[in-house]
Design an enzyme around this catalytic site. Structure first.
Site, PDB file in Angstrom:
ATOM      1  N   GLY A   1     -11.938   2.936   3.826  1.00 28.79           N
ATOM      2  CA  GLY A   1     -11.018   2.011   3.173  1.00 28.79           C
ATOM      3  C   GLY A   1     -10.082   2.697   2.192  1.00 28.79           C
ATOM      4  CG  HIS A   2      -7.366   0.198  -0.067  1.00 30.18           C
ATOM      5  ND1 HIS A   2      -6.456  -0.770  -0.426  1.00 30.18           N
ATOM      6  CD2 HIS A   2      -8.566  -0.294  -0.429  1.00 30.18           C
ATOM      7  CE1 HIS A   2      -7.072  -1.781  -0.988  1.00 30.18           C
ATOM      8  NE2 HIS A   2      -8.354  -1.509  -0.998  1.00 30.18           N
ATOM      9  CG  ASN A   3      -6.812   3.249  -3.617  1.00 32.56           C
ATOM     10  OD1 ASN A   3      -6.438   2.141  -3.248  1.00 32.56           O
ATOM     11  ND2 ASN A   3      -5.987   4.140  -4.137  1.00 32.56           N
TER      12      ASN A   3
ATOM     13  CD  GLN B   1      -2.802  -1.440   0.283  1.00 35.39           C
ATOM     14  OE1 GLN B   1      -3.776  -0.667   0.235  1.00 35.39           O
ATOM     15  NE2 GLN B   1      -2.649  -2.412  -0.599  1.00 35.39           N
TER      16      GLN B   1
ATOM     17  CB  SER C   1     -11.997   1.587  -4.856  1.00 33.29           C
ATOM     18  OG  SER C   1     -10.636   1.201  -4.784  1.00 33.29           O
TER      19      SER C   1
END
Length: 351
Positions: free
Chosen positions: A243-245, A202, A263
């Site tokens: 969460g990521h992105n 990440q 995302s």
């Protein structure tokens, strides 16, 4: 420490009905306000309570003022939005007695030689600031915080005790991050090969705009390749997971225990009730309002109010309803079969 009503009107506007020199010592709710307080009426259903209040002054809307004036003897400040006026007045009263930490770095803090800490910033006890980090003017970093490598903290931003702000993350001016929040942890990214999970590095950042509030124990994951983005004015309550992105648009607000999977792209001026959930890779447009405990399982492409939970019921009633829901596919097939029989019989009669 008190203030004159005239001072409030000079600062925040409004039409004053009463003595400008009347001094009030603070702001209080209608039920608790005493003769030295100013209170506010934001819900017209409470007009009678406001009229009978012991407050020295009231903040009221134009639509309620005539009713209040008929029986209330105190001063009034008539404004367009009493709740917003209350918020600004409350900020002002707090500023009169607020503790302002002295600039400087506590002797027990550990600051890398090549970190840049503004002379006006306050760095509390046992803070760790890693190499290349930048702490802006008048920032306040309370005890026990961790600032990672090359992270950036903007002017006037306040980290309460024990915030973790990982490497390369950025937050703009006037932000607030409450205790226990963790910004920039690894996103949940793994590839599966034959049942074995292989970690995906990440390497993105978390980039946070100006005037963002982040509640206690909220976590925001860094992006896998691109960044996780939190735009200006976003308000996140306690115990939220981003969460990521993900990309959260400006001035969106989320209540406690909301979860947003990786995302997801959420627009501006949205609101999410407590414990609402958003699945990953979805798009939600501007000005969408999601009710508490709702599950967003598809993209929302039209502004409006959305609710997706089953109302509370007695357990026995809920079990009956759940049984009906489970049987809906079979019931649908039976209805279709009956429709075919009816159609065939009708055709036979007509022929």
């Amino acid at each position: 420490m008190g203030t004159r009503l005239g001072t409030l009107v000079e600062r925040f506007g409004g039409r004053l009905m009463g003595d400008a020199n009347l001094e009030v010592t603070g702001i209080a709710p209608l039920a608790d306000a005493g003769v030295s307080h100013i209170s506010f009426l934001s819900n017209s259903k409470l007009r009678a309570q406001a009229r009978d209040s012991h407050a020295a002054a009231l903040i009221v809307a134009e639509k309620d003022d005539e009713f209040i004036a008929a029986g209330y003897t105190g001063a009034r400040i008539v404004v367009a939005n009493p709740y917003v006026y209350f918020a600004r007045a409350a900020q002002y009263f707090e500023s009169l007695t607020a503790f302002v930490p002295a600039p400087g770095i506590h002797a027990s803090a550990v600051v890398a030689d090549d970190a840049h800490v503004a002379a006006s910033a306050h760095i509390g006890a046992r803070v760790v600031i890693e190499s290349g980090a930048v702490i802006g003017e008048h920032a306040v970093i309370d005890a026990g915080c961790y600032i990672g490598r090359e992270a950036e903290v903007g002017e006037g931003t306040h980290f309460f005790a024990n915030v973790t702000f990982h490497a390369h993350c950025i937050i703009g001016a006037r932000g607030i991050i409450h205790s226990g929040a963790v910004i920039g942890t690894d996103g949940f990214g793994f590839a599966n090969e034959g049942g074995v999970y292989i970690k995906i590095p990440q390497t993105g950042r978390v980039v946070i705009g100006d005037d963002v509030d982040i509640g206690a124990n909220t976590t925001i994951d860094r992006g896998a390749l691109a960044d996780t983005i939190i735009e200006d004015g976003v308000k996140l309550d306690n115990q939220i997971q981003i969460g990521h992105n993900c990309h959260i648009g400006a001035h969106t607000a989320m209540a406690g225990c909301t979860g947003v999977a990786g995302s997801a792209k959420i627009g501006k001026y949205c609101t999410f009730g407590g414990a609402s959930m958003v699945l990953g890779h979805l798009t939600i447009v501007d000005r969408v309002h999601v009710g508490s405990a709702s599950m967003v399982s598809r993209s929302i492409l039209e502004p409006g109010q959305y609710t997706g939970f089953y109302p509370l019921a007695k357990n026995a009633e809920w079990e009956k309803s759940a049984a009906i829901v489970r049987n809906l596919p079979g019931m649908r097939e039976k209805i279709r079969a009956l429709e075919k029989i009816i159609k065939t019989n009708k055709e036979n009669e007509e022929s």
